[in-house]
Scaffold this motif. Structure first.
Motif, mmCIF file in Angstrom:
data_model
loop_
_atom_site.group_PDB
_atom_site.id
_atom_site.type_symbol
_atom_site.label_atom_id
_atom_site.label_comp_id
_atom_site.label_asym_id
_atom_site.label_seq_id
_atom_site.Cartn_x
_atom_site.Cartn_y
_atom_site.Cartn_z
ATOM 1 N N ALA A 126 0.868 -1.153 0.006
ATOM 2 C CA ALA A 126 -0.068 -0.085 0.016
ATOM 3 C C ALA A 126 0.926 1.149 0.007
ATOM 4 O O ALA A 126 1.992 1.263 0.228
ATOM 5 N N ALA A 127 0.237 2.305 -0.456
ATOM 6 C CA ALA A 127 0.884 3.826 -0.533
ATOM 7 C C ALA A 127 0.064 4.959 -0.496
ATOM 8 O O ALA A 127 -1.030 4.744 -0.734
ATOM 9 N N VAL A 128 0.486 6.038 0.232
ATOM 10 C CA VAL A 128 0.053 7.174 0.289
ATOM 11 C C VAL A 128 0.817 8.096 0.241
ATOM 12 O O VAL A 128 2.134 8.002 0.067
ATOM 13 N N VAL A 129 0.536 9.440 -0.245
ATOM 14 C CA VAL A 129 1.233 10.698 -0.241
ATOM 15 C C VAL A 129 0.806 11.423 0.962
ATOM 16 O O VAL A 129 -0.200 11.814 1.025
ATOM 17 N N VAL A 130 1.668 11.869 1.707
ATOM 18 C CA VAL A 130 1.373 12.811 2.942
ATOM 19 C C VAL A 130 2.247 14.039 3.021
ATOM 20 O O VAL A 130 3.131 14.100 2.121
ATOM 21 N N ASP A 131 1.588 14.902 3.571
ATOM 22 C CA ASP A 131 2.214 16.311 3.382
ATOM 23 C C ASP A 131 1.939 17.086 4.914
ATOM 24 O O ASP A 131 0.964 17.020 5.505
ATOM 25 N N ASP A 132 3.112 17.133 5.514
ATOM 26 C CA ASP A 132 3.227 17.851 6.867
ATOM 27 C C ASP A 132 3.137 19.484 6.640
ATOM 28 O O ASP A 132 3.532 19.858 7.824
#
Length: 419
Positions: A126-132
């Protein structure tokens, strides 16, 4: 399972390999670019593993697992769980559940998008794109059944460390996606934990929205090695069940190679034939050979200069199962000639499909001839002194596809058998 030097690169890269474009087929079976060139690349260069940097990260393998060097100031150390193997859950975990577990464990202040899943029996990805707030960062997760991936036998210092709970851990910090100066600047933090008798889990955080083909979107990956280790050690993960060995009927034996029983050809003879078919008046340097003997294939190469810049020229000869027609997919040009041979050609093909192409600019023109009796020859001309890891030295390859076909079609070539 062999040492993690062999298994870790496969596992770490598999999480994003499904995004790579498939290799282009030239003709059915025998005319795949990867098939005809893979053995040459392996023979010339060999394979390299991923860089493991446990020692340089300050790993302590006593009662507490600490990753100190290179981590953000003030971040708490990550410890291996005391009873990880005892409480881990194994069963029919779905790809969706693996993604949902990842989402549930991520810090609530992260913006999350571009969710993906993939896998096969015994393996979920699985994969996601995160942004902090500092830019998008891709995060990939893979959970594997016991023995499917990641098992480390006789771990060596700096490669794979056994923790007090019996689990094995390998990490990498700020590892470049590419060599050659790492165009695009994409780096990754990664952690692989193998729980004895349970399964393996790997997590990779990039400083970009994709692993390859893009420029970095932030200075560092969003998740540090410490944060990835804490995620990997969480007891919420479920692991796929170990897959039984298939008990079906034995596979049909491979058909006998048309080259079986035919004599081998010395690679120096192939090199000399290449020299003989080249046009006169060229400066010819850097002779190279590979294959030969019982390998069943011969390869030879020179770097030539026609006054317009250096250009590498390759020849590769082997026997294969006969190819009699062009496949349903292929490079732009393929035809069957009246004598039954199948020819294919491509012009000015980029050698990279990512950011490295812009830096090095190497392209190639390539031809292949497949004869009805199983003989196959391919020839490739580059606009630089080598296929990769160097910049181009001229606008186009030295030889056109017509010239390559004429040279490849010479009657002077001797094809290597496997006797």
């Amino acid at each position: 399972m062999n040492n993690l030097n062999d298994t870790l690169p496969d596992l770490m890269r598999r999480a994003t390999e499904h995004l790579e474009p498939p290799s282009t087929d030239l003709v059915e079976r025998g005319m795949r670019h990867g098939v005809t060139l893979r053995r040459r690349r392996i023979a010339v260069r060999g394979l390299t593993g991923a860089t493991a940097v446990l020692a340089t990260l300050g790993v302590i393998v006593g009662g507490t697992q600490v990753f100190g060097s290179g981590e953000p100031a003030g971040e708490a150390p990550a410890a291996g769980p005391a009873t990880a193997s005892a409480v881990a859950k194994v069963g029919a975990v779905t790809q969706k559940e693996t993604l949902e577990t990842l989402l549930a464990l991520l810090p609530p202040d992260l913006k999350v998008g571009q969710e993906q899943t993939w896998g096969f029996p015994g393996f979920n990805g699985a994969a996601v794109v995160v942004d902090d707030g500092k830019g998008p960062s891709k995060l990939s997760i893979a959970v594997s059944a016991d023995g499917q991936d990641g098992t480390c036998v006789d771990p060596q210092p700096g490669t794979c460390v056994r923790r007090p709970d019996g689990s094995l851990i390998t990490v990498s910090a700020k590892e470049p996606t590419y060599g050659e100066g790492n165009p695009g600047g994409v780096v990754r933090n990664s952690v692989l934990v193998t729980r004895a008798g349970v399964g393996s889990i790997s997590l990779i955080s990039f400083n970009a929205a994709e692993e390859k083909g893009v420029d970095k979107s932030r200075a560092e990956p969003a998740l540090s090695v410490t944060a990835l280790t804490a995620l990997a050690d969480d007891q919420a993960w479920r692991f796929p069940a170990k897959q039984p060995i298939p008990s079906s009927n034995p596979a049909k034996p491979e058909p006998k190679s048309p080259g079986a029983g035919k004599p081998a050809v010395p690679v120096q003879q192939t090199l000399q034939t290449l020299r003989n078919v080249l046009p006169k008046g060229l400066t010819v340097t850097r002779p190279q050979t590979w294959g030969g003997g019982s390998e069943g294939h011969n390869g030879a190469a020179f770097v030539i200069d026609d006054g317009k810049g250096l250009s590498r020229i390759d020849a590769f000869l082997t026997y294969e199962q006969p190819v009699t027609k062009c496949g349903p997919e292929g490079i732009p040009n393929c035809r069957v000639r009246p004598d039954g041979s199948v020819v294919g050609w491509v012009k000015n093909e980029p050698v990279y499909a990512d950011a490295r192409q812009k830096v090095n600019g190497v392209v190639s023109s390539r031809v292949e001839i497949h004869y009805p009796d199983g003989r196959m020859i391919s020839m490739t001309s580059y606009n630089g002194p080598q296929e990769k890891d160097a910049r181009h030295t001229r606008p186009k390859p030295a030889f056109s596809t017509d010239q390559l076909l004429q040279m490849a079609g010479s009657k002077s070539w001797a094809f290597p058998g496997t006797k």
